[in-house]
Design a protein around this motif. Structure first.
Motif, PDB file in Angstrom:
ATOM      1  N   ALA A 267      -6.114   9.169 -10.599  1.00 50.79           N
ATOM      2  CA  ALA A 267      -6.970  10.060  -9.795  1.00 50.79           C
ATOM      3  C   ALA A 267      -6.395  11.469  -9.759  1.00 50.79           C
ATOM      4  O   ALA A 267      -5.175  11.657  -9.786  1.00 50.79           O
ATOM      5  CB  ALA A 267      -7.107   9.510  -8.377  1.00 50.79           C
ATOM      6  N   LEU A 268      -7.295  12.434  -9.681  1.00 48.39           N
ATOM      7  CA  LEU A 268      -6.909  13.838  -9.518  1.00 48.39           C
ATOM      8  C   LEU A 268      -7.415  14.330  -8.166  1.00 48.39           C
ATOM      9  O   LEU A 268      -8.604  14.157  -7.850  1.00 48.39           O
ATOM     10  CB  LEU A 268      -7.527  14.714 -10.615  1.00 48.39           C
ATOM     11  CG  LEU A 268      -6.945  14.622 -12.024  1.00 48.39           C
ATOM     12  CD1 LEU A 268      -7.731  15.530 -12.959  1.00 48.39           C
ATOM     13  CD2 LEU A 268      -5.459  14.987 -12.038  1.00 48.39           C
ATOM     14  N   GLY A 269      -6.525  14.915  -7.367  1.00 48.10           N
ATOM     15  CA  GLY A 269      -6.913  15.536  -6.115  1.00 48.10           C
ATOM     16  C   GLY A 269      -7.329  16.980  -6.353  1.00 48.10           C
ATOM     17  O   GLY A 269      -6.748  17.672  -7.190  1.00 48.10           O
ATOM     18  N   LEU A 270      -8.348  17.425  -5.621  1.00 42.10           N
ATOM     19  CA  LEU A 270      -8.896  18.773  -5.797  1.00 42.10           C
ATOM     20  C   LEU A 270      -8.896  19.516  -4.470  1.00 42.10           C
ATOM     21  O   LEU A 270      -9.173  18.924  -3.428  1.00 42.10           O
ATOM     22  CB  LEU A 270     -10.338  18.680  -6.309  1.00 42.10           C
ATOM     23  CG  LEU A 270     -10.528  17.871  -7.601  1.00 42.10           C
ATOM     24  CD1 LEU A 270     -12.003  17.612  -7.845  1.00 42.10           C
ATOM     25  CD2 LEU A 270      -9.903  18.600  -8.784  1.00 42.10           C
ATOM     26  N   ASP A 271      -8.604  20.821  -4.526  1.00 47.22           N
ATOM     27  CA  ASP A 271      -8.705  21.613  -3.300  1.00 47.22           C
ATOM     28  C   ASP A 271     -10.149  22.070  -3.092  1.00 47.22           C
ATOM     29  O   ASP A 271     -11.034  21.777  -3.907  1.00 47.22           O
ATOM     30  CB  ASP A 271      -7.683  22.762  -3.298  1.00 47.22           C
ATOM     31  CG  ASP A 271      -8.016  23.865  -4.295  1.00 47.22           C
ATOM     32  OD1 ASP A 271      -9.179  23.997  -4.725  1.00 47.22           O
ATOM     33  OD2 ASP A 271      -7.092  24.630  -4.645  1.00 47.22           O
ATOM     34  N   TRP A 272     -10.386  22.778  -1.994  1.00 51.40           N
ATOM     35  CA  TRP A 272     -11.774  23.068  -1.596  1.00 51.40           C
ATOM     36  C   TRP A 272     -12.435  24.163  -2.431  1.00 51.40           C
ATOM     37  O   TRP A 272     -13.617  24.429  -2.277  1.00 51.40           O
ATOM     38  CB  TRP A 272     -11.817  23.454  -0.108  1.00 51.40           C
ATOM     39  CG  TRP A 272     -11.129  24.749   0.191  1.00 51.40           C
ATOM     40  CD1 TRP A 272     -11.667  26.005   0.148  1.00 51.40           C
ATOM     41  CD2 TRP A 272      -9.759  24.922   0.572  1.00 51.40           C
ATOM     42  NE1 TRP A 272     -10.732  26.945   0.474  1.00 51.40           N
ATOM     43  CE2 TRP A 272      -9.544  26.313   0.742  1.00 51.40           C
ATOM     44  CE3 TRP A 272      -8.691  24.058   0.788  1.00 51.40           C
ATOM     45  CZ2 TRP A 272      -8.302  26.838   1.112  1.00 51.40           C
ATOM     46  CZ3 TRP A 272      -7.468  24.583   1.161  1.00 51.40           C
ATOM     47  CH2 TRP A 272      -7.283  25.949   1.318  1.00 51.40           C
ATOM     48  N   THR A 273     -11.690  24.795  -3.346  1.00 51.54           N
ATOM     49  CA  THR A 273     -12.287  25.857  -4.165  1.00 51.54           C
ATOM     50  C   THR A 273     -13.046  25.287  -5.361  1.00 51.54           C
ATOM     51  O   THR A 273     -13.700  26.027  -6.092  1.00 51.54           O
ATOM     52  CB  THR A 273     -11.200  26.819  -4.688  1.00 51.54           C
ATOM     53  OG1 THR A 273     -10.314  26.088  -5.557  1.00 51.54           O
ATOM     54  CG2 THR A 273     -10.405  27.432  -3.545  1.00 51.54           C
ATOM     55  N   VAL A 274     -12.941  23.984  -5.566  1.00 47.69           N
ATOM     56  CA  VAL A 274     -13.501  23.359  -6.763  1.00 47.69           C
ATOM     57  C   VAL A 274     -14.842  22.710  -6.455  1.00 47.69           C
ATOM     58  O   VAL A 274     -14.988  22.032  -5.448  1.00 47.69           O
ATOM     59  CB  VAL A 274     -12.522  22.293  -7.310  1.00 47.69           C
ATOM     60  CG1 VAL A 274     -13.096  21.611  -8.550  1.00 47.69           C
ATOM     61  CG2 VAL A 274     -11.167  22.908  -7.613  1.00 47.69           C
ATOM     62  N   ASN A 275     -15.811  22.918  -7.330  1.00 46.89           N
ATOM     63  CA  ASN A 275     -17.099  22.235  -7.218  1.00 46.89           C
ATOM     64  C   ASN A 275     -16.962  20.837  -7.823  1.00 46.89           C
ATOM     65  O   ASN A 275     -16.562  20.693  -8.978  1.00 46.89           O
ATOM     66  CB  ASN A 275     -18.168  23.046  -7.965  1.00 46.89           C
ATOM     67  CG  ASN A 275     -19.508  22.337  -7.987  1.00 46.89           C
ATOM     68  OD1 ASN A 275     -19.715  21.428  -8.787  1.00 46.89           O
ATOM     69  ND2 ASN A 275     -20.412  22.744  -7.121  1.00 46.89           N
ATOM     70  N   LEU A 276     -17.285  19.814  -7.034  1.00 44.68           N
ATOM     71  CA  LEU A 276     -17.050  18.437  -7.484  1.00 44.68           C
ATOM     72  C   LEU A 276     -17.908  18.060  -8.692  1.00 44.68           C
ATOM     73  O   LEU A 276     -17.450  17.331  -9.575  1.00 44.68           O
ATOM     74  CB  LEU A 276     -17.297  17.449  -6.347  1.00 44.68           C
ATOM     75  CG  LEU A 276     -16.201  17.346  -5.280  1.00 44.68           C
ATOM     76  CD1 LEU A 276     -16.612  16.341  -4.206  1.00 44.68           C
ATOM     77  CD2 LEU A 276     -14.866  16.938  -5.885  1.00 44.68           C
ATOM     78  N   ALA A 277     -19.136  18.546  -8.738  1.00 44.01           N
ATOM     79  CA  ALA A 277     -20.006  18.226  -9.882  1.00 44.01           C
ATOM     80  C   ALA A 277     -19.417  18.814 -11.161  1.00 44.01           C
ATOM     81  O   ALA A 277     -19.372  18.151 -12.207  1.00 44.01           O
ATOM     82  CB  ALA A 277     -21.409  18.761  -9.643  1.00 44.01           C
ATOM     83  N   LYS A 278     -18.934  20.061 -11.082  1.00 45.65           N
ATOM     84  CA  LYS A 278     -18.323  20.694 -12.259  1.00 45.65           C
ATOM     85  C   LYS A 278     -17.021  19.996 -12.638  1.00 45.65           C
ATOM     86  O   LYS A 278     -16.705  19.826 -13.815  1.00 45.65           O
ATOM     87  CB  LYS A 278     -18.069  22.179 -11.984  1.00 45.65           C
ATOM     88  CG  LYS A 278     -19.343  23.012 -11.927  1.00 45.65           C
ATOM     89  CD  LYS A 278     -19.025  24.470 -11.657  1.00 45.65           C
ATOM     90  CE  LYS A 278     -20.314  25.289 -11.564  1.00 45.65           C
ATOM     91  NZ  LYS A 278     -20.051  26.680 -11.129  1.00 45.65           N
ATOM     92  N   ALA A 279     -16.257  19.587 -11.610  1.00 44.35           N
ATOM     93  CA  ALA A 279     -14.998  18.875 -11.876  1.00 44.35           C
ATOM     94  C   ALA A 279     -15.292  17.540 -12.560  1.00 44.35           C
ATOM     95  O   ALA A 279     -14.610  17.160 -13.518  1.00 44.35           O
ATOM     96  CB  ALA A 279     -14.235  18.654 -10.577  1.00 44.35           C
ATOM     97  N   ARG A 280     -16.310  16.860 -12.080  1.00 44.74           N
ATOM     98  CA  ARG A 280     -16.685  15.567 -12.672  1.00 44.74           C
ATOM     99  C   ARG A 280     -17.082  15.755 -14.136  1.00 44.74           C
ATOM    100  O   ARG A 280     -16.691  14.962 -15.007  1.00 44.74           O
ATOM    101  CB  ARG A 280     -17.829  14.968 -11.862  1.00 44.74           C
ATOM    102  CG  ARG A 280     -18.312  13.628 -12.340  1.00 44.74           C
ATOM    103  CD  ARG A 280     -19.284  13.025 -11.318  1.00 44.74           C
ATOM    104  NE  ARG A 280     -20.002  11.892 -11.887  1.00 44.74           N
ATOM    105  CZ  ARG A 280     -20.819  11.107 -11.197  1.00 44.74           C
ATOM    106  NH1 ARG A 280     -21.011  11.327  -9.906  1.00 44.74           N
ATOM    107  NH2 ARG A 280     -21.436  10.098 -11.773  1.00 44.74           N
ATOM    108  N   ALA A 281     -17.818  16.827 -14.408  1.00 39.06           N
ATOM    109  CA  ALA A 281     -18.223  17.109 -15.795  1.00 39.06           C
ATOM    110  C   ALA A 281     -17.013  17.467 -16.659  1.00 39.06           C
ATOM    111  O   ALA A 281     -16.905  17.050 -17.812  1.00 39.06           O
ATOM    112  CB  ALA A 281     -19.248  18.241 -15.810  1.00 39.06           C
ATOM    113  N   ALA A 282     -16.077  18.245 -16.081  1.00 40.61           N
ATOM    114  CA  ALA A 282     -14.910  18.690 -16.849  1.00 40.61           C
ATOM    115  C   ALA A 282     -13.944  17.548 -17.136  1.00 40.61           C
ATOM    116  O   ALA A 282     -13.387  17.441 -18.226  1.00 40.61           O
ATOM    117  CB  ALA A 282     -14.186  19.799 -16.082  1.00 40.61           C
ATOM    118  N   VAL A 283     -13.734  16.690 -16.134  1.00 45.09           N
ATOM    119  CA  VAL A 283     -12.739  15.616 -16.254  1.00 45.09           C
ATOM    120  C   VAL A 283     -13.326  14.419 -17.006  1.00 45.09           C
ATOM    121  O   VAL A 283     -12.595  13.676 -17.655  1.00 45.09           O
ATOM    122  CB  VAL A 283     -12.241  15.209 -14.846  1.00 45.09           C
ATOM    123  CG1 VAL A 283     -11.369  13.968 -14.892  1.00 45.09           C
ATOM    124  CG2 VAL A 283     -11.480  16.364 -14.210  1.00 45.09           C
TER     125      VAL A 283
END
Length: 364
Positions: A267-283
């Motif tokens: 798992a990767l933890g994300l701070d609040w500056t990251v958009n989860l949909a974009k993170a999901r697409a990137a990861v």
């Protein structure tokens, strides 16, 4: 060592990208100064280190938030700086101030004295892990943790917290060889430390790269990410046939998801500056994602907290359901909870995560 069977494995299932009936939630720093009962226990302990090094107190404060809130995981009550303290740097906490080290690591001679510490000096941590795991009695899983090699190095070189990271970055730019030596020792120390936590009963482990985001592009990869990889390569991946998920959280790391997506972790933890949909697409679907509501949302009225929780869950989108594995989400803050947070607002958040995540699954 035998422990009670786990009654709520939602968090572990989500870490392993398996289907869950709701999105699990836990909070960074969930046992902390925002809770009056924590402050009372700390007062009895006499100091932060008195609290962290006493097995009974550490167990008590770890369980306190679980008495108030329907959290899906407990996290060991400790500090990220226990490892450099065991290296002999002399950690202390003044009331109302951050951590301070009696000794800094800045010269060739300082680095020459560094070594992976004797884990016997950290026995209090491992005893606390076992005590907490027993006290949980299978209620929820227990997360162990450490600071990342880079984050520990920041404190070791600076001698405490920093606004500008001048000392550690000066060393990095002027003597990269020394910096790499510090980081290699730190990585091997963190791996040994986390493996000992797993042996003591931790059911997942998390690496907090709290200061990775202060590095320039290129330097992050060389001085932070490379050493996080060195830790992960040495970690136990299962205990008694049960998988031990590994979580990596880099505050300010959203810029480098492309570099982090191939890390050997679950798992990767994300701070609040990251958009989860974009993170999901990137990861992609190789990792569960953890996060990432702004901790300051907890100062808003209940209806605003409820709305923001729903927005975070919706931004991730529908999690995996059914057999096999797929994209999953663990709800958390984008960083640690503030000491000024109203405790009743945390209940609003936790309950909203469960309510909305169940609703979104039935809609999906």
């Amino acid at each position: 060592m035998s422990f009670a069977p786990l009654q709520n494995d939602t968090f572990l299932r989500a870490c392993l990208r398996q289907s869950t009936d709701h999105t699990p939630v836990w909070l960074m720093r969930q046992a902390g100064r925002y809770l009056p009962e924590y402050c009372a226990t700390r007062a009895r302990a006499g100091s932060f280190m008195g609290l962290a090094t006493n097995v009974d107190y550490a167990t008590e404060v770890t369980l306190q938030p679980l008495e108030r809130y329907a959290l899906d995981a407990a996290i060991l009550f400790s500090d990220i700086l226990t490892v450099p303290d065991a290296m002999g740097l002399g950690l202390s906490f003044a009331q109302g101030e951050g951590p301070k080290f009696a000794k800094t690591v800045r010269t060739e001679a300082d680095v020459a004295t560094l070594a992976v510490p004797d884990m016997a000096k950290l026995r209090y941590v491992f005893d606390a892990v076992t005590s907490i795991r027993k006290a949980l009695n299978g209620r929820v899983p227990l997360i162990g943790f450490s600071g990342s090699p880079w984050t520990l190095a920041c404190y070791m070189v600076e001698g405490g917290g920093s606004d500008d990271y001048r000392a550690v970055k000066s060393l990095m730019y002027s003597r990269p060889d020394l910096m790499h030596r510090i980081l290699a020792i730190n990585a091997d120390s963190v791996a040994t430390y986390l493996n000992a936590q797993i042996e003591a009963g931790a059911q997942a482990v998390m690496i907090f790269d709290s200061w990775g985001g202060v590095l320039a592009d290129g330097k992050f990869q060389d001085f932070s990410l490379a050493y996080t990889k060195r830790v992960l390569a040495q970690l136990k991946t299962e205990k008694d046939g049960v998988k031990i998920p590994r979580i990596v959280f880099t505050k300010g790391g959203g810029l480098w998801l492309d570099d982090m997506k191939d890390l050997d972790c679950e798992a990767l933890g994300l701070d609040w500056t990251v958009n989860l949909a974009k993170a999901r697409a990137a990861v992609g679907d190789s990792k569960a994602l953890q996060g990432n509501i702004d901790p300051n949302v907890l100062f808003a009225p209940p209806e605003a907290i409820d709305r923001e929780v729903a927005a975070v869950l919706e931004s991730f989108g529908p999690p995996h359901q059914g057999a096999g594995t797929g994209p999953t989400h663990i709800f958390n803050l984008g960083h640690g909870i503030s000491q000024y947070t109203p405790p009743e607002n945390v209940k609003v958040l936790v309950d909203a995560v469960h309510t909305h995540s169940k609703r979104l699954r039935t809609q999906g």
